[in-house]
Write a protein that holds these residues in place. Structure first.
Motif, PDB file in Angstrom:
ATOM      1  N   LEU A  80      -0.319   6.393   9.930  1.00  0.00           N
ATOM      2  CA  LEU A  80       0.470   5.187   9.282  1.00  0.00           C
ATOM      3  C   LEU A  80       0.009   4.797   8.127  1.00  0.00           C
ATOM      4  O   LEU A  80       0.730   4.605   7.059  1.00  0.00           O
ATOM      5  CB  LEU A  80       0.908   4.231  10.382  1.00  0.00           C
ATOM      6  CG  LEU A  80       1.712   3.099   9.874  1.00  0.00           C
ATOM      7  CD1 LEU A  80       3.251   3.699   9.390  1.00  0.00           C
ATOM      8  CD2 LEU A  80       1.868   1.911  10.953  1.00  0.00           C
ATOM      9  N   GLU A  81      -1.268   4.504   7.946  1.00  0.00           N
ATOM     10  CA  GLU A  81      -1.856   4.079   6.676  1.00  0.00           C
ATOM     11  C   GLU A  81      -1.628   4.871   5.623  1.00  0.00           C
ATOM     12  O   GLU A  81      -1.109   4.528   4.494  1.00  0.00           O
ATOM     13  CB  GLU A  81      -3.223   3.853   6.806  1.00  0.00           C
ATOM     14  CG  GLU A  81      -4.099   3.303   5.327  1.00  0.00           C
ATOM     15  CD  GLU A  81      -5.504   3.481   5.587  1.00  0.00           C
ATOM     16  OE1 GLU A  81      -6.078   3.189   4.718  1.00  0.00           O
ATOM     17  OE2 GLU A  81      -6.013   3.684   6.689  1.00  0.00           O
ATOM     18  N   ALA A  82      -1.761   6.386   5.698  1.00  0.00           N
ATOM     19  CA  ALA A  82      -1.425   7.335   4.873  1.00  0.00           C
ATOM     20  C   ALA A  82       0.086   7.018   4.288  1.00  0.00           C
ATOM     21  O   ALA A  82       0.409   7.131   3.208  1.00  0.00           O
ATOM     22  CB  ALA A  82      -1.711   8.774   5.141  1.00  0.00           C
ATOM     23  N   ASP A  83       1.092   7.001   5.413  1.00  0.00           N
ATOM     24  CA  ASP A  83       2.350   7.155   4.898  1.00  0.00           C
ATOM     25  C   ASP A  83       2.779   5.848   4.132  1.00  0.00           C
ATOM     26  O   ASP A  83       3.537   5.661   3.224  1.00  0.00           O
ATOM     27  CB  ASP A  83       3.172   6.874   6.313  1.00  0.00           C
ATOM     28  CG  ASP A  83       3.064   8.332   6.993  1.00  0.00           C
ATOM     29  OD1 ASP A  83       2.704   9.301   6.516  1.00  0.00           O
ATOM     30  OD2 ASP A  83       3.379   8.127   8.201  1.00  0.00           O
ATOM     31  N   ILE A  84       1.950   4.695   4.376  1.00  0.00           N
ATOM     32  CA  ILE A  84       2.259   3.169   3.929  1.00  0.00           C
ATOM     33  C   ILE A  84       1.921   3.623   2.228  1.00  0.00           C
ATOM     34  O   ILE A  84       2.721   3.201   1.604  1.00  0.00           O
ATOM     35  CB  ILE A  84       1.540   2.197   4.227  1.00  0.00           C
ATOM     36  CG1 ILE A  84       2.088   1.701   5.548  1.00  0.00           C
ATOM     37  CG2 ILE A  84       1.489   1.037   3.388  1.00  0.00           C
ATOM     38  CD1 ILE A  84       1.182   0.845   6.486  1.00  0.00           C
ATOM     39  N   LEU A  85       0.799   4.134   2.117  1.00  0.00           N
ATOM     40  CA  LEU A  85       0.142   4.286   0.807  1.00  0.00           C
ATOM     41  C   LEU A  85       0.931   5.390  -0.181  1.00  0.00           C
ATOM     42  O   LEU A  85       1.241   5.410  -1.302  1.00  0.00           O
ATOM     43  CB  LEU A  85      -1.197   4.804   0.499  1.00  0.00           C
ATOM     44  CG  LEU A  85      -2.228   3.776   1.336  1.00  0.00           C
ATOM     45  CD1 LEU A  85      -3.650   4.297   1.304  1.00  0.00           C
ATOM     46  CD2 LEU A  85      -2.032   2.352   0.422  1.00  0.00           C
ATOM     47  N   LYS A  86       1.536   6.427   0.561  1.00  0.00           N
ATOM     48  CA  LYS A  86       2.283   7.339  -0.210  1.00  0.00           C
ATOM     49  C   LYS A  86       3.617   6.746  -0.673  1.00  0.00           C
ATOM     50  O   LYS A  86       3.958   7.135  -1.558  1.00  0.00           O
ATOM     51  CB  LYS A  86       2.774   8.549   0.769  1.00  0.00           C
ATOM     52  CG  LYS A  86       1.232   9.507   1.116  1.00  0.00           C
ATOM     53  CD  LYS A  86       1.841  10.542   1.900  1.00  0.00           C
ATOM     54  CE  LYS A  86       0.587  11.351   2.451  1.00  0.00           C
ATOM     55  NZ  LYS A  86       0.915  12.392   3.338  1.00  0.00           N
ATOM     56  N   ALA A  87       3.964   5.595  -0.189  1.00  0.00           N
ATOM     57  CA  ALA A  87       5.396   5.070  -0.464  1.00  0.00           C
ATOM     58  C   ALA A  87       5.261   4.210  -1.793  1.00  0.00           C
ATOM     59  O   ALA A  87       6.544   3.682  -2.336  1.00  0.00           O
ATOM     60  CB  ALA A  87       5.950   4.242   0.497  1.00  0.00           C
ATOM     61  N   LEU A  88       4.021   3.841  -2.213  1.00  0.00           N
ATOM     62  CA  LEU A  88       3.792   3.101  -3.392  1.00  0.00           C
ATOM     63  C   LEU A  88       3.681   3.910  -4.593  1.00  0.00           C
ATOM     64  O   LEU A  88       3.396   5.119  -4.750  1.00  0.00           O
ATOM     65  CB  LEU A  88       2.501   2.456  -3.061  1.00  0.00           C
ATOM     66  CG  LEU A  88       2.439   1.356  -1.903  1.00  0.00           C
ATOM     67  CD1 LEU A  88       0.980   1.177  -1.352  1.00  0.00           C
ATOM     68  CD2 LEU A  88       3.095   0.021  -2.455  1.00  0.00           C
TER      69      LEU A  88
END
Length: 501
Positions: free
Chosen positions: A62-70
């Motif tokens: 989930l952390e990677a998904d959060i960062l990819k959205a930025l």
């Protein structure tokens, strides 16, 4: 003698243990040691060097998904310079002009104004809270006709570039929790700082310098302490911690090679240390191991980048003249403002300057005069310098402290000598540059600058707005820790649309 690479082929107990799979007995016998290691990590795991070119490097799930959205939307600002005036500058002597107080000098603050609000222990025992008008004159400047104190003649020249917010408020009435609240979103230590959140969310635009750099003035009065945790990474990976640059021969501690140790030796050592860390990471999967690898590599690159960026001797005389006489003295606020501009030119994403000495409980007229003299010219010069280099349009500049000061005097009161206590109910900050309206005074306080009448801005609102200008939705930038998803603004905050350009 073994060749260096042969070291990794040796079957020693330590290497065997790293390569050994965790069976039931190993887990049960070493769990207690693992808990101890976690405790040690909390004490010693905050590495000095931080930043990787991509924020999402090493992230998973989930952390990677959060960062990819930025970023969540097109950012107005590419970088931030935050001028933190530690101690709480008085709004009465700077930007919040209250001429009606002159005829009320020495009168007690009306109960209808105070409304039973909390006082500090330093003035709670006063039988009367005597109103203290400012000893300084104000005038209107610029096309915006903004009121500015005579203590800030240089800032007055750039007032049309500023967005002055007069309606900030906080719940924290003492320095440590108030500063911690501003910097981390919580009054208790342990949360990531605002610069660390920016580093975590957006990563770096310069692989040779940290994403988040801190400068502390040597010429600010040390009336209140500053702690490294104010620019700490909290529970975020340690590569996101702010790195303090200092004046002198060692701008970053432990960065230079020891005597007799050349760069080739260091690179070779780092290569083998990386292999050891990779071996440990493959065995345990600890993300902090990857952070350490990145930090060592960053430190090596910084050995070349830092001396160049810290050298201001080659700046033209006109720059030193613009920033003021202190600017030739490394470590002063003025010299740090020049350094901040150089770091911003190198695409460092978050630069924070701390200047102490604004906690003026007594002798305020003399003390604040000295503070303004030390900071006013350089602050205005930074705005002008960024503007003429085309950097102000995508750089956000922030100026302010952790709270304001009271309308009443703490202790002795004369026309030329008084002090002011802490006041979190309303105070003034300003922003300039990317994404904010220029020449605007936002918010309104009552005749005593004690309560807010219009457009209140909470600390979490300020933080949400800063993130918004960087292209971040403050509700979506989160990090899971101890079973809960945390964010800078906790469970509050809203973007202040009224100040957005």
């Amino acid at each position: 003698m073994h060749d260096h690479d042969d070291i990794f082929k040796l079957h020693t107990p330590d290497f065997d243990q790293l390569n050994k799979k965790w069976d039931r007995r190993t887990f049960l016998t070493q769990t207690s040691l693992g808990l101890g290691a976690l405790a040690m990590g909390s004490l010693f795991g905050k590495e000095l060097f931080g930043s990787t070119p991509k924020a999402a490097a090493g992230a998973s799930g989930l952390e990677a998904d959060i960062l990819k959205a930025l970023p969540h939307f097109a950012p107005k600002a590419k970088r931030v310079v935050y001028l933190f005036m530690s101690g709480g500058p008085s709004q009465f002597e700077t930007f919040d002009y209250k001429p009606g107080l002159a005829k009320m000098m020495g009168q007690g603050l009306p109960d209808s104004v105070r409304q039973g609000q909390r006082l500090t222990g330093m003035s709670a025992n006063q039988s009367i809270l005597p109103i203290a008008p400012s000893a300084f004159k104000f005038a209107q400047y610029g096309k915006s006709q903004t009121w500015v104190s005579e203590l800030l003649p240089h800032t007055a020249q750039v007032v049309d570039d500023l967005c002055i917010v007069k309606s900030l408020f906080s719940e924290q009435i003492n320095h440590d929790p108030a500063i911690t609240f501003f910097q981390t979103g919580n009054q208790l230590p342990g949360r990531p700082s605002i610069g660390s959140w920016i580093s975590y969310g957006l990563g770096s635009d310069n692989k040779n310098l940290p994403t988040f750099i801190v400068l502390v003035s040597k010429n600010g009065q040390k009336d209140q302490p500053l702690y490294a945790r104010l620019w700490g990474n909290g529970f975020l990976p340690s590569k996101h911690q702010g790195v303090q640059f200092r004046a002198g021969k060692d701008p970053v501690l432990y960065l230079n090679d020891p005597d007799g140790y050349d760069g080739k030796d260091r690179k070779e050592m780092l290569d083998y240390l990386t292999k050891l860390n990779q071996l440990q990471n493959s065995a345990y999967g600890d993300p902090e191991v990857e952070a350490r690898i990145a930090q060592y590599e960053m430190a090596y690159r910084m050995q070349t980048a830092v001396p160049e960026v810290m050298d201001i001797a080659n700046e033209p005389d006109e720059i030193f003249d613009m920033y003021g006489p202190d600017s030739r003295d490394p470590g002063t606020y003025a010299a740090n403002c020049i350094l901040a501009r150089k770091l911003l030119e190198k695409d460092v994403k978050f630069v924070q300057l701390y200047h102490q000495g604004w906690d003026q409980h007594g002798n305020l007229p003399n003390a604040i005069t000295q503070q303004c003299k030390a900071t006013d010219q350089a602050t205005a010069a930074l705005i002008k310098d960024l503007k003429r280099r085309g950097l102000l349009e995508d750089t956000l500049v922030v100026w302010g402290g952790e709270f304001g000061r009271t309308v009443y005097s703490q202790g002795k009161l004369t026309a030329t000598d008084y002090g002011r206590d802490h006041h979190p109910r309303c105070f003034t900050m300003w922003m300039a540059g990317a994404g904010v309206k220029a020449g605007l005074s936002y918010g309104e306080t009552d005749d005593f600058s004690y309560n807010i009448l219009k457009d209140p801005v909470h600390v979490h609102d300020f933080q949400a707005t800063l993130l918004y200008l960087m292209g971040i939705d403050h509700e979506r930038l989160t990090y899971k820790f101890q079973g809960r998803r945390f964010r800078l603004t906790d469970v509050a905050g809203k973007v202040v649309n009224g100040i957005l350009a």
